[in-house]
Motif scaffolding. Structure first.
Motif, PDB file in Angstrom:
ATOM      1  N   GLU A  86       1.083  -1.290   2.944  1.00  0.00           N
ATOM      2  CA  GLU A  86       1.032  -1.729   4.341  1.00  0.00           C
ATOM      3  C   GLU A  86       2.365  -2.399   4.647  1.00  0.00           C
ATOM      4  O   GLU A  86       2.744  -3.353   3.968  1.00  0.00           O
ATOM      5  N   THR A 124      -1.153   1.907  -2.353  1.00  0.00           N
ATOM      6  CA  THR A 124      -1.316   1.980  -0.906  1.00  0.00           C
ATOM      7  C   THR A 124      -0.466   0.873  -0.313  1.00  0.00           C
ATOM      8  O   THR A 124      -0.623  -0.294  -0.688  1.00  0.00           O
ATOM      9  N   GLU A 134       4.625   3.715  -3.364  1.00  0.00           N
ATOM     10  CA  GLU A 134       3.771   4.817  -2.911  1.00  0.00           C
ATOM     11  C   GLU A 134       3.802   5.979  -3.903  1.00  0.00           C
ATOM     12  O   GLU A 134       2.766   6.589  -4.192  1.00  0.00           O
ATOM     13  N   TRP A 154      -3.205  -1.396  -5.539  1.00  0.00           N
ATOM     14  CA  TRP A 154      -3.689  -0.339  -6.427  1.00  0.00           C
ATOM     15  C   TRP A 154      -4.900  -0.909  -7.145  1.00  0.00           C
ATOM     16  O   TRP A 154      -4.889  -2.070  -7.556  1.00  0.00           O
TER      17      TRP A 154
END
Length: 157
Positions: free
Chosen positions: A54, A52, A47, A68
């Motif tokens: 999950e 991003t 991050e 990314w």
């Protein structure tokens, strides 16, 4: 300077940070489906690098997918990393190195490649036990790569 040299320089630029992460994971061994410390360490780093993340993908609490993208319409390059330890033995198989090595390769590509492409990093827990990748495949965790040219790299140490 050729692309290979640029990639090597990018890897070297992150070596100290990645080595520190590998040592931290080594010092905190967690067996399959219990890799909360390693998962948190790896995902926070990603991050911080603009990915991003999950968490809990594929039905596993300690699995993750980090993405990314540069531009659009390019190929997707996927990496898988393991970070579980052996019960009673710690990181005897070197899985503490896989996450940092994989992230180093991804960061090098991110720094050097100028064409559109997507990076997708999969944190795959429980390799030594019940096979976390099997559960993740059954849950179709890799669907994000469908429909576009894809290369998945599995790092084996």
């Amino acid at each position: 300077m050729d692309t290979k040299e640029l990639l090597l320089q990018a890897v070297d630029a992150n070596a100290d940070r990645l080595f520190a992460i590998a040592c931290d994971i080594f010092d905190h061994p967690e067996c399959g489906r219990e890799e909360y410390y390693a998962c948190d360490l790896l995902t926070r780093f990603l991050e911080g690098e603009g990915f991003t993340v999950e968490r809990g993908v594929g039905g596993l609490e300690t699995a993750f997918r980090a993405t990314w993208e540069q531009g659009s319409g390019g190929p997707a390059i996927g990496f898988m990393m393991e970070y579980d330890a052996l019960r009673g033995m710690g990181h005897a198989c070197g899985h503490h190195l896989q996450g940092p090595a994989t992230m180093g390769a991804a960061l090098a590509l991110k720094a050097v490649v100028k064409e559109p492409f997507k990076l997708v990093l999969y944190g795959t827990p429980d390799e030594e036990g019940m096979g976390g990748k099997i559960d993740m495949v059954m849950q179709r965790f890799a669907e994000i790569l469908n429909g576009i040219p894809t290369l998945v790299i599995v790092t084996l140490l």
